[in-house]
Write a protein that holds these residues in place. Structure first.
Motif, short mmCIF file in Angstrom:
data_model
loop_
_atom_site.label_atom_id
_atom_site.label_comp_id
_atom_site.label_asym_id
_atom_site.label_seq_id
_atom_site.Cartn_x
_atom_site.Cartn_y
_atom_site.Cartn_z
N ALA A 195 0.84 -1.21 0.00
CA ALA A 195 0.00 0.00 0.00
C ALA A 195 0.86 1.25 0.00
CB ALA A 195 -0.94 -0.01 1.22
N GLU A 196 1.95 1.24 0.78
CA GLU A 196 2.85 2.40 0.82
C GLU A 196 3.57 2.59 -0.50
OE1 GLU A 196 3.88 2.14 5.62
OE2 GLU A 196 5.16 1.17 4.14
N THR A 197 3.88 1.48 -1.17
CA THR A 197 4.54 1.57 -2.47
C THR A 197 3.65 2.27 -3.49
OG1 THR A 197 5.85 -0.43 -2.08
CG2 THR A 197 5.49 0.20 -4.37
N LYS A 222 2.27 -4.07 -7.91
CA LYS A 222 2.57 -5.27 -7.13
C LYS A 222 3.84 -5.95 -7.64
CE LYS A 222 0.50 -9.43 -5.18
NZ LYS A 222 -0.72 -10.27 -5.09
N LEU A 223 4.00 -6.00 -8.96
CA LEU A 223 5.21 -6.59 -9.54
C LEU A 223 6.45 -5.83 -9.10
CD1 LEU A 223 4.18 -7.44 -13.23
CD2 LEU A 223 4.84 -9.05 -11.45
N ILE A 224 6.36 -4.50 -9.14
CA ILE A 224 7.49 -3.65 -8.74
C ILE A 224 7.79 -3.82 -7.26
CG2 ILE A 224 8.19 -1.24 -8.42
CD1 ILE A 224 6.65 -0.63 -11.03
N TRP A 225 6.74 -3.88 -6.46
CA TRP A 225 6.93 -4.03 -5.01
C TRP A 225 7.58 -5.38 -4.68
CZ3 TRP A 225 3.98 -7.47 -1.73
CH2 TRP A 225 4.29 -7.33 -0.37
N ARG A 229 11.32 -5.57 -3.20
CA ARG A 229 11.20 -5.87 -1.77
C ARG A 229 10.83 -4.63 -0.96
NH1 ARG A 229 15.89 -7.77 -3.54
NH2 ARG A 229 17.14 -6.36 -2.26
N GLY A 230 10.22 -3.64 -1.62
CA GLY A 230 9.78 -2.43 -0.93
C GLY A 230 10.88 -1.44 -0.62
N ILE A 237 14.50 2.74 -9.41
CA ILE A 237 15.18 2.19 -10.58
C ILE A 237 14.20 1.46 -11.49
CG2 ILE A 237 16.86 0.44 -11.31
CD1 ILE A 237 18.48 1.14 -8.80
N LEU A 238 13.34 0.63 -10.91
CA LEU A 238 12.40 -0.15 -11.71
C LEU A 238 11.37 0.74 -12.39
CD1 LEU A 238 11.83 -3.25 -9.38
CD2 LEU A 238 13.20 -3.13 -11.46
#
Length: 301
Positions: A195-197, A222-225, A229-230, A237-238
């Protein structure tokens, strides 16, 4: 680059710790609150630890920018300083004109006199040290001794140590136990939740001038998170690479394929999504069923 393509005024996911992009999500808001409370309380040594890329340097700069006028802040980004060099840095910050021939004892005495003078004018020095886990032992001991400079009621110098978790391990050593006991306030920065991401990505895009529907949908976030790893630095970067890939394809929103390309092009990330929770429950069941079948076949034979 992709600024005009996505309607941005600046790059949203740079690695530079720019306080303009600071967002008070729970871990950073709590850390900021601890730091401000500890500084206001006059504590001698304050410590903030966190994994690489969790935002320690950004937090440090944010605190420095918010320092009240009665503080003098000194930021030391290079931890590879000897005890003499850190005394020289403090002397320079305090505008002490000491010749190169000045020894450590003379430097220390001059610093103590200047700090006492600052105190008489209602001012105090705060020393911010980044990457503190790499400080030599002699320098850590010099820092501890500086926190002994005090009046009957007030510390004349405060120290804020920012470091990786290795800093905690070092302070547990017997030879550094006196310094560890001086750390009154401490905070451990954690990675961001899913959620914070989402809020983090939206905030940085908004600050960069983006207006419109979300560029990253729930699946891509979600994929990026999962891959990052948050960790904010890896998130940046991603997201940056995914924007580049989508821009190259002429896409105005970020699909899963762009994120997957960014993940494959980045080191130190999870390259595969985590298994669904139900799959973790299914695996033991399958193993048990295989065992039952094997036992039955063995008995039948």
């Amino acid at each position: 680059m992709y600024l005009e393509h996505f309607g941005l005024t600046s790059l949203p996911f740079t690695l530079t710790p720019d306080t303009h992009y600071f967002y008070e999500l729970t871990p950073h808001a709590e850390a900021l609150e601890v730091l401000n409370a500890a500084l206001d309380g006059g504590e001698g040594i304050i410590k903030v630890v966190g994994e690489v890329g969790t935002g320690k340097t950004l937090l440090c700069r944010k605190v420095m920018n918010q320092l009240a006028s009665h503080y003098t802040g000194l930021f030391l980004p290079n931890p590879y300083l000897s005890a003499y060099e850190i005394r020289q840095a403090i002397a320079t910050c305090l505008k002490l004109k000491m010749g190169n021939e000045a020894n450590q004892a003379n430097l220390t005495q001059a610093i103590e006199r200047r700090l006492a003078l600052l105190h008489q004018h209602g001012k105090k020095l705060v020393l911010f040290i980044d990457e503190a886990q790499a400080l030599p032992d002699e320098t850590l001991e010099a820092i501890r001794l500086f926190t002994n400079i005090e009046t009957e009621k007030n510390k004349l110098i405060q120290v804020v140590l920012f470091g990786q978790p290795e800093l905690d391990q070092r302070l547990k050593q017997s030879k550094l136990r006196q310094l560890q006991q001086r750390v009154v306030f401490s905070y451990a920065l954690r990675p961001l939740t899913l959620a914070e991401t989402k809020l983090y990505i939206q905030h940085r895009l908004k600050v960069s001038g983006y207006q419109g529907e979300p560029l990253f949908n729930a699946n891509t976030v979600k994929l990026i998170w999962q891959a990052s790893r948050g960790i904010p630095r890896l998130l940046n970067i991603l997201c940056h690479k995914a924007l580049i890939v989508s821009y190259g394809k002429g896409e105005h929103f970020i699909p899963n394929t762009s994120v997957q390309s960014a993940i494959e092009d980045t080191e130190n990330v999870r390259r595969y999504p985590l298994w669904p929770k139900w799959l973790y429950l299914l695996v033991p069941l399958v193993i048990f069923e295989c065992y039952v079948v094997f036992a039955w076949l063995r008995g039948a034979a």
